[in-house]
Structure formats: structure tokens, C-alpha cells
Design an enzyme around this catalytic site. Structure first.
Site, PDB file in Angstrom:
ATOM      1  N   GLY A 135       9.061 -23.658 -15.318  1.00  0.00           N
ATOM      2  CA  GLY A 135       8.066 -22.897 -16.083  1.00  0.00           C
ATOM      3  C   GLY A 135       8.581 -21.688 -16.831  1.00  0.00           C
ATOM      4  O   GLY A 135       9.171 -21.812 -17.900  1.00  0.00           O
ATOM      5  N   LYS A 206      12.834 -32.697 -12.878  1.00  0.00           N
ATOM      6  CA  LYS A 206      13.422 -31.433 -13.351  1.00  0.00           C
ATOM      7  C   LYS A 206      14.925 -31.407 -13.067  1.00  0.00           C
ATOM      8  O   LYS A 206      15.709 -30.927 -13.887  1.00  0.00           O
ATOM      9  CB  LYS A 206      12.717 -30.261 -12.676  1.00  0.00           C
TER      10      LYS A 206
END
Ligand code: NAP
Ligand code: HSE
Length: 432
Positions: A135, A206
Site C-alpha cells: 500500500g 505481492k
């Protein structure tokens, strides 16, 4: 004043609302950096009548993706709608029409990143995806720019906020798994389907993206070994505490020589390790470079404004490239051929908890199995159990290969004196 840069937004949910707020609230700063205003021209949503976190002129909303992608006045598409197959088609069409793309979508980039980046380069467009990993932490740009002169050999990441939140509450307060998962969902950290968080897939996506960039190698999602947090018990966490360990869902990408391993799994870390103190929904990525040594990047891994910060920073990067006329030139093809380590080449310490029959010679049989494979013990605990004449044995090994360890587990389960293999985890934290 020069013409504004027009943005088409696909999605106006958690991240999309944050993007609109940052573009509005930081307009002066954006103009100062890129020399022109930025406007949101069209927004794709599912339901134009829905109550939203951000006020937008209703004439901007549409349920027809073509009105965004085919609008010749739109320069940049920001994709914050999620989804994979359909979304990929939207982005390919946008790139073919010469529109730059910014996305927060790790599912899409982990699966189709190479194809989309190739399409971007072919069409002279930028495709940036900083928000897809951790993020609000600018980790992708750090790997690509900040550490570009170094050779990265290890990355360890807490890259899923939901599981970190759950494990923190379970470790610190003894909270029950289901209860904390519900709290994480309420707080908006978890994905729509939380199984991708708790089963480790979100983190695996990720880690595939990080490993690809950090090692300049075409790592695919299927190259990542994945194990989630659903089996972790209070007993495991309590033993961890006694031994000076904290449990985290850790993504590991490790390069030795030409070969790499990438995995996501619940892992015990010494309490003194920098990642052990990353709590709640926070994320952190530990990066070891041959020249720089140890570095760590910490911050919010999810949430509306933190994620939108990364998205809008990508937009600024696109706009700076537009001014310089260099869009579509930043994607660098992988430098190295993919070479994955075999299980015999992956080394780690292991924590093992087993129930054995509390009888003469039981312990000797177990130690023999380990010593035959050259695996020695670093720590051992043995406690009698109340039930059925059983004893509980907890072992932490010195480093062993994954192959030897898996073989030992198999042989242990075949031993008559072993009642049950209760749990096992990797133990990490030796640096490099
Ligand atoms: P979200 O709150 O569910 O918002 C999705 C938005 O996209 C909504 O506005 C929805 O419209 C719209 N949408 C979805 N499918 C659509 C379709 N088929 N047609 C038209 N509109 C559609 O999702 P989010 O949390 O913002 O996440 C967006 C992306 O960012 C995902 O890829 C996610 O993995 C990634 N991401 C999220 C975070 C985070 O903290 N949330 C962090 C990093 C990355 P309606 O509003 O009308 O339903
Ligand atoms: N569900 C994800 C997490 C959101 O918990 O980290 C950010 O990708």
C-alpha cells in the site's frame, strides 16, 4: 495555464475515493510538480446511485467502461476496481489507445504483469503499479530506483495487513482467530474474500511482484510456495513466546548465486528481529543488498489514503514523463533467466511440536532420525501431557535443508511412538 491532464478512474471504492480526495486536496502541489492541473474526467462504477465516501459530480459516473477507455480526452487510466480477466482486457485496450495506466491491482500484476508491461512498452505508454505491494510504502520504486546500483539478495516482507493484524492480536492478547478476522473485515483491511489473505495468496502475489523486480527475473505466482495462517494455534504461539519468538506471516525471497526461492509462510522470528515489532495492520519489507547491507521499509499496507498516495505518486511519475516525452521507456526486461532452488538447496531452522508416547527410548528414536540426516537441535522442551500417557516435545533445529526436514517429518509420522505431529514452522532471522 496549460491544458489539464485528464484522468479516467476505473472504480470509486476504498482506494478510488482516496485518489479523488488526494487529487482535489493536493491540487496546488500537483500543479507545482507537473506544471498543469489534474482533473478526473470520468469514473467507472457498478452502481451510480450508491452512497460514497467522497463527493463527486454525478455526471462523472458511468457504468459503461467504454465511456472511460474510449474518451480521447483522457490521458491516464487509474485502475482501482480490482478483478483480473475483464480488468486485464480493459487495460490492454486502454494501452492500445495510447493511454498510460496506473493500477493498484496485485492480483492482475502478479498474473499478467509481464504481458501488460510488454503492451505498455509496445504502445509507448507507462504502466505503474506502486500501490499493488505494501500500500503506502514506496517499495517498488525503492527497488527499481533507490537500490538500482546494488545486488539484492534477500527480501523478507510482512506484506499482508489483515494477517498481521490477526497474528498481532492472537500473540499479544490471546484473542481467538475467528474473532480477530471478523474485526479485520469490519475495519476494511481484509479482501472481499478474506481467504486470499488468510491462506497467504494475497501475500504470495505481492512477493512474486517484489521478487521479479528485486531479482530482475521472471518469477511467476506459481513459483511461490504458499502456506497461510489458518492452522496456527494458541499453543504454538505460547511456545513461541517461551522461546523468545514472535509469529509473523513472512514472505521470503532469497537469492544465492544464480538461484532463488520465494515463499510465504507463518514463521517464527526472534523477538529482537526488526520485523517482529511490526504490529497490527502495518506492513514492512526488509531488504538485504550486497553493498547496502540491511534496510527496512515500514508503513501502512492498506487503507484508502495510504494506498491512494502510492497511486497518485504513480500518476505524478506518468505526468513528469509526459513533460519529458519519455513515457513507455521505464519498463526494463528481466536481466536473468529464472532459476529456482530445489528443496535440497533451501535452508532454514525449523520449529516442530509433536506428541509422542511417554515411554523409554521414545526420545532416542526421534533424535536418531534427525542425527542420521545431520540435523542438530538448537532448543528442546519436553512436557508430560495429561492425556493418554503422552508427552509433548518441542524442538527448534539448527539450519537444515527443506528436503531433509520434509523427509524427517515423513519418517516421524511413520514411527509407532509418534502419536501426532501437531505443528511445524520455519524459524528465520539470521540476516543475509
Ligand atoms: P472496492 O472498495 O471494492 O472498490 C471497487 C470499486 O470498483 C467500486 O467503486 C466498484 O463500484 C468498482 N467496480 C468493481 N468492479 C466493477 C465492475 N465490474 N464494473 C464497474 N465498476 C466496478 O475495492 P478497493 O479496496 O478500493 O480495491 C481496489 C483495488 O486496489 C483492488 O485491486 C485491491 O486489491 C487494490 N488495493 C486495495 C487496497 C485497500 O486498502 N483497499 C490496498 C492496496 C491495493 P461500486 O462502488 O459501484 O460497487
Ligand atoms: N487485504 C490486503 C491486506 C489489502 O490485508 O494487506 C492490501 O493489499
Amino acid at each position: 495555464m496549460v491544458n489539464p491532464i485528464s484522468v479516467g478512474l476505473l472504480g470509486l471504492g476504498t482506494v478510488g475515493s482516496g485518489v479523488v480526495k488526494i487529487i482535489e486536496n493536493h491540487q496546488d502541489q500537483l500543479i507545482h510538480q507537473v506544471g498543469c492541473p489534474v482533473t478526473v474526467k470520468k469514473i467507472l462504477v457498478r452502481d451510480i446511485y450508491k452512497e460514497r465516501d467522497v463527493k463527486v459530480d454525478s455526471s462523472l459516473l458511468t457504468t459503461n467502461v467504454d465511456e472511460v477507455i474510449n474518451d480521447p480526452g483522457i490521458d491516464v487510466i487509474i485502475e482501482v476496481m480490482g478483478g483480473v480477466e475483464e480488468t486485464k482486457q480493459h487495460l490492454l485496450r486502454a494501452l492500445q489507445q495510447g493511454k498510460h495506466v496506473v493500477t493498484a491491482n496485485k492480483d492482475l500484476m502478479a498474473l499478467y504483469g509481464s504481458e501488460l508491461l510488454a503492451a505498455a512498452t509496445e504502445n509507448g505508454c507507462d504502466l505503474f503499479y506502486e500501490a499493488s505491494v505494501a500500500g503506502g510504502i514506496p517499495i517498488l520504486r525503492t527497488l527499481v530506483d533507490g537500490l538500482s546500483s546494488d545486488r539484492i539478495t534477500k527480501m523478507m516482507g510482512i506484506v499482508n495487513g489483515t494477517t498481521n493484524f490477526i497474528l498481532t492480536k492472537m500473540c499479544k492478547y490471546g484473542s481467538a482467530y475467528e474473532e480477530v478476522l471478523a474485526e479485520a473485515q469490519e475495519l476494511g483491511y481484509a479482501e472481499a474474500d478474506p481467504s486470499s489473505d488468510v491462506e497467504g495468496l494475497d501475500a504470495a502475489r505481492k512477493m512474486a511482484i517484489l521478487a521479479r523486480l528485486g531479482f530482475s527475473m521472471n518469477i511467476d505466482l506459481e513459483d511461490v510456495q504458499v502456506r497461510g495462517i489458518t492452522d496456527i494455534t494458541e499453543e504454538d504461539l505460547n511456545y513461541g513466546k517461551r522461546l523468545g519468538y514472535t509469529m509473523k506471516l513472512i514472505g521470503i525471497a532469497h537469492r544465492e548465486g544464480e538461484k532463488v526461492e520465494v515463499s510465504v509462510q507463518p514463521t517464527f522470528l526472534p523477538d529482537s528481529h526488526p520485523l517482529a515489532s511490526v504490529s497490527d495492520e502495518y506492513n514492512a519489507v526488509y531488504v538485504y543488498g550486497e553493498a547496502v547491507g540491511e534496510t527496512m521499509f515500514y508503513g501502512p499496507g492498506a487503507g484508502s489514503l495510504p494506498t491512494a498516495t502510492a497511486v497518485v505518486s504513480d500518476l505524478v511519475a506518468v505526468m513528469k514523463n509526459m513533460r519529458l516525452g519519455v513515457n513507455g521507456r521505464s519498463a526494463v526486461a528481466p536481466q536473468y533467466e529464472k532459476k529456482l532452488k530445489a528443496p535440497a538447496e533451501i535452508f532454514s531452522k525449523y520449529f516442530l511440536r509433536i506428541h509422542v508416547k511417554d515411554q523409554v527410548g521414545a526420545f532416542a528414536k526421534i533424535t536418531t532420525l534427525f542425527s542420521e540426516r545431520g540435523v542438530s537441535f538448537e532448543k528442546i522442551l519436553q512436557l508430560p501431557l495429561k492425556e493418554n500417557g503422552l508427552a509433548e516435545i518441542v524442538i527448534v533445529t539448527h539450519k537444515a535443508s527443506q528436503k531433509d526436514y520434509e523427509d524427517i517429518l515423513q519418517q516421524l509420522s511413520d514411527l509407532e511412538i509418534v502419536h501426532n505431529i501437531k505443528s511445524w514452522y520455519r524459524v528465520e532471522g539470521d540476516g543475509k
